[in-house]
Design an enzyme around this catalytic site. Structure first.
Site, short mmCIF file in Angstrom:
data_model
loop_
_atom_site.label_atom_id
_atom_site.label_comp_id
_atom_site.label_asym_id
_atom_site.label_seq_id
_atom_site.Cartn_x
_atom_site.Cartn_y
_atom_site.Cartn_z
N HIS A 99 0.67 -1.18 -0.09
CA HIS A 99 0.01 -0.10 0.12
C HIS A 99 0.80 1.19 -0.18
CE1 HIS A 99 -3.30 -2.61 0.56
NE2 HIS A 99 -4.27 -1.68 0.11
N ASP A 161 -6.16 4.08 9.89
CA ASP A 161 -7.86 3.95 9.55
C ASP A 161 -8.30 2.78 8.86
OD1 ASP A 161 -7.80 6.42 10.64
OD2 ASP A 161 -7.58 7.76 8.89
N GLU A 272 -10.87 12.51 15.16
CA GLU A 272 -10.23 12.68 13.69
C GLU A 272 -11.01 14.05 13.23
OE1 GLU A 272 -9.57 10.02 10.76
OE2 GLU A 272 -8.24 8.78 12.10
P1 FAD Z 1 4.27 -1.78 1.99
O1 FAD Z 1 3.76 -0.86 1.13
O2 FAD Z 1 4.26 -3.28 1.45
O3 FAD Z 1 5.59 -1.52 2.56
C1 FAD Z 1 5.89 -0.15 3.14
C2 FAD Z 1 7.54 0.03 3.17
O4 FAD Z 1 7.97 -0.85 4.69
C3 FAD Z 1 8.33 -0.56 2.22
O5 FAD Z 1 9.44 0.35 2.41
C4 FAD Z 1 8.51 -2.06 2.77
O6 FAD Z 1 9.72 -2.19 2.01
C5 FAD Z 1 8.80 -1.75 4.08
N1 FAD Z 1 8.24 -3.27 4.72
C6 FAD Z 1 7.15 -3.89 4.42
N2 FAD Z 1 7.19 -4.76 5.14
C7 FAD Z 1 8.10 -5.01 6.10
C8 FAD Z 1 8.72 -5.79 7.16
N3 FAD Z 1 8.16 -6.74 7.43
N4 FAD Z 1 9.95 -5.14 7.76
C9 FAD Z 1 10.42 -4.12 7.29
N5 FAD Z 1 10.27 -3.51 6.31
C10 FAD Z 1 9.06 -3.65 5.94
N6 FAD Z 1 -0.91 4.93 7.35
C11 FAD Z 1 -1.27 5.68 8.55
O7 FAD Z 1 -0.28 5.81 9.49
N7 FAD Z 1 -2.65 5.75 8.88
C12 FAD Z 1 -3.88 5.46 8.19
O8 FAD Z 1 -4.74 5.73 8.56
C13 FAD Z 1 -3.25 4.84 6.99
N8 FAD Z 1 -4.29 4.74 6.20
C14 FAD Z 1 -4.31 4.01 4.86
C15 FAD Z 1 -5.26 3.89 4.19
C16 FAD Z 1 -5.16 3.15 2.84
C17 FAD Z 1 -6.36 2.86 2.08
C18 FAD Z 1 -3.64 2.91 2.32
C19 FAD Z 1 -3.74 2.50 1.04
C20 FAD Z 1 -2.93 3.26 3.10
C21 FAD Z 1 -2.93 3.69 4.43
N9 FAD Z 1 -1.96 4.25 5.21
C22 FAD Z 1 -2.10 4.62 6.60
C23 FAD Z 1 -0.48 4.02 5.01
C24 FAD Z 1 0.18 3.00 5.14
O9 FAD Z 1 0.54 2.75 6.63
C25 FAD Z 1 1.27 2.67 4.55
O10 FAD Z 1 1.26 2.77 3.02
C26 FAD Z 1 2.12 1.26 4.63
O11 FAD Z 1 3.33 1.22 4.31
C27 FAD Z 1 1.43 0.33 4.20
O12 FAD Z 1 1.77 -0.90 4.55
P2 FAD Z 1 1.72 -2.05 3.81
O13 FAD Z 1 1.80 -3.36 4.62
O14 FAD Z 1 1.01 -2.15 2.71
O15 FAD Z 1 3.33 -1.99 3.20
#
Ligand code: FAD
Length: 520
Positions: A99, A161, A272
């Protein structure tokens, strides 16, 4: 869908063929993957999938995807790339639920580790009783952590969220939502981590053991290690939630009320807010589950395209004893200065409330509006600058909010730990301002270009007016910009990189450090 395996020899051939030029040192380096005995598998058929993220704007093809069967697989792969040394260009990106917005979980020409595969190998364990916590794999989705904890009547304290994000992904940033004013971001609610460093070492860390790594990894943008397990604090879970929305037309009253609520001892459980610009019929657009306190008065309210500010709050309660909650809500609301006819309330289960964004996801997916470009911009703006920021941005730079929500709510710095790698403004209260735009393909390149132009103007304004904001989920393209982002903490960040990932193998998608490759 389960990934179909490809024999290890094929992986070797694939890796070798992509690097088949005689002069290319990676040809022989990648062939050495043959020696890796792993429980999971490398695949190549899904490399294009691994080059897509929620932002849907950057696509960097990896060489292969690792579906780890255990954390040992990840450690073996990292150690192997580390041992190849600077003669190899290979990098490694952990991919949570992807994400990310600008390719942060991608690895051009490298290896993407699909962290969600770990969930099958590593189980989740909830420890109830005194000081409850859950031990969960780094690739676990928060929605699954919640469901597991709820079976014991417990839940994590701090949220995002949207819950279909992984533990490792949000802990690499901060993890912020309407509970953070009280509990801090998710990174303030972690007891222990298991991490695989850029040298392939598997280390347990906490505030008392390998503390430098522990705090480095929290908010560390994946730069120092891959989180394979996290121990997260839990608390008793409420059953029901009273969910309230009220509107303001005056920004000062809106923010004063928000700040009053986040500093009060007895207050709401979630706070919020969002900004509504030039949208008519806004009250009718609210979710059908919301009921106006006074339907007659509410029907007379006209937004007339004005900029409005919506304060959103919840109060947890036990459905068997709603009286106490009702009394507290009434008392709290009586201190606020919202437009009286715009009080809307609803009662939902705790799970339904926390998983609320998933309802929108299902709806957007059904209309083909989920997998589209998302030019998001998230800023942490100091309290003393929020009025200057709002005056310029809402109404002048942004003339409507129809391309996506604009969240705006305050956070208490005292709940953030400055030993973590997270970067935030140096003021007691700062605001999250999130521009969550979508650019549907039907609106053409224009809507994406327009959103990006607006962001550029916002960032330019912040610079010119010395707003001293910090980007959340930061995106920069040069190391100079990263240095400015980290400010006085840059040297410490760089030293930690040198200590835990000296070859800059991990999380290349942030473009903070470049792997040094020896020219042979
Ligand atoms: P990824 O996108 O897969 O990874 C993000 C980063 O972390 C990359 O650099 C990856 O290499 C690294 N990473 C992933 N897994 C690991 C691991 N196990 N160890 C070390 N590094 C790792 N954020 C908020 O804070 N609050 C919110 O309310 C919020 N709402 C959101 C709503 C939506 C619809 C979306 C799409 C995103 C939202 N986000 C929010 C943002 C979200 O927290 C970040 O985009 C987060 O990085 C997504 O997590 P992911 O698991 O998909 O990580």
């Amino acid at each position: 869908m389960k990934a179909s395996p490809i024999p290890q020899l094929l992986v070797v051939l694939l890796l070798a063929s992509i690097n088949s030029r005689k002069s290319d040192p990676d040809a022989s380096n990648t062939a050495s993957f043959r020696s890796l005995a792993i429980d999971g598998q490398f695949t190549s058929h899904d490399v294009s999938k691994a080059a897509v993220d929620f932002g849907n704007r950057y696509h960097f093809l990896p060489l292969a995807v690792l579906h780890p069967g255990s954390d040992t697989d990840i450690a073996a792969t990292v150690r192997h790339v580390f041992q190849l040394g600077p003669s190899s260009r290979l990098t490694i990106a952990a991919r949570g639920h992807a994400h990310s917005l600008q390719g942060q979980a991608q690895a051009a020409g490298g290896i993407v580790v699909r962290m969600e595969s770990l969930g099958k190998a590593k189980t989740m364990r909830v420890h109830a009783g005194e000081g409850p916590y859950v031990d969960a794999p780094g690739g676990e989705l928060w929605i699954d952590v919640l469901k597991e904890a709820l079976r014991q009547g417990l839940a994590p304290k701090s949220w995002t969220d949207y819950l279909h994000l992984t533990i490792g992904g949000t802990l690499s940033n901060a993890g912020i939502s309407g509970q953070a004013f009280r509990h801090g971001p998710q990174i303030s609610n972690v007891h222990q981590l298991e991490v695989i460093t850029g040298k392939g070492e598997v280390l347990n860390c906490s505030s008392t053991k390998n503390a430098e790594l522990f705090y480095g990894v929290l908010g560390g943008l994946g730069q120092f290690g891959i989180i394979t397990r996290a121990r997260i604090a839990l608390e008793p879970a409420p059953k029901m939630v009273r969910w309230i929305r009220v509107l303001y037309s005056d920004f000062a009253s809106f923010t004063e009320d928000q700040e009053k609520l986040i500093s009060a001892e007895r207050t709401f459980d979630y706070i919020e807010g969002f900004v509504i610009i030039n949208r008519t019929g806004i009250l009718n657009n609210w979710r059908s589950s919301f009921n106006p306190q006074d339907p007659v008065q509410a029907s007379h309210f006209k937004s007339e395209g004005k900029t409005l500010f919506c304060l959103e709050m919840t109060k947890n309660f036990d459905p068997e004893y709603p009286e106490k909650m009702m009394q507290e809500v009434e008392e709290l609301l009586s201190q606020l200065r919202y437009i009286p006819s715009t009080l809307f309330q609803s009662e939902v289960s705790f799970l339904e409330f926390l998983d609320r964004v998933h309802v929108s996801e299902v709806m957007l997916r059904s209309k083909g509006l989920w997998e589209i470009p998302h030019p998001w911009l998230n800023l942490l703006v100091p309290r003393t600058k929020i009025h200057a920021f709002a005056e310029e941005v809402f109404g002048k730079i942004l003339t409507d909010s129809s391309n996506g929500p604009i969240l705006l709510y305050p956070l208490n710095k005292s709940k953030w730990d400055n030993r973590t790698s997270a970067v935030f403004p140096n003021e007691e209260v700062f605001y999250l301002v999130a521009f969550l735009s979508s650019s549907p393909r039907s609106s053409g390149q224009d809507s994406l270009a327009k959103a990006l132009k607006q962001q550029e103007r916002i960032l330019e304004f912040c610079k010119k007016a010395n707003i001293q904001m910090k980007q959340y989920l930061p995106y920069y393209t040069t190391q100079e910009e990263w240095k400015i982002h980290f400010g006085p903490r840059w040297e410490e960040f760089k030293q930690k990189k040198q200590a835990f990932d000296p070859l800059a193998i991990l999380a290349p998608g942030h473009r903070i450090f470049q792997k040094a490759v020896a020219s042979l």
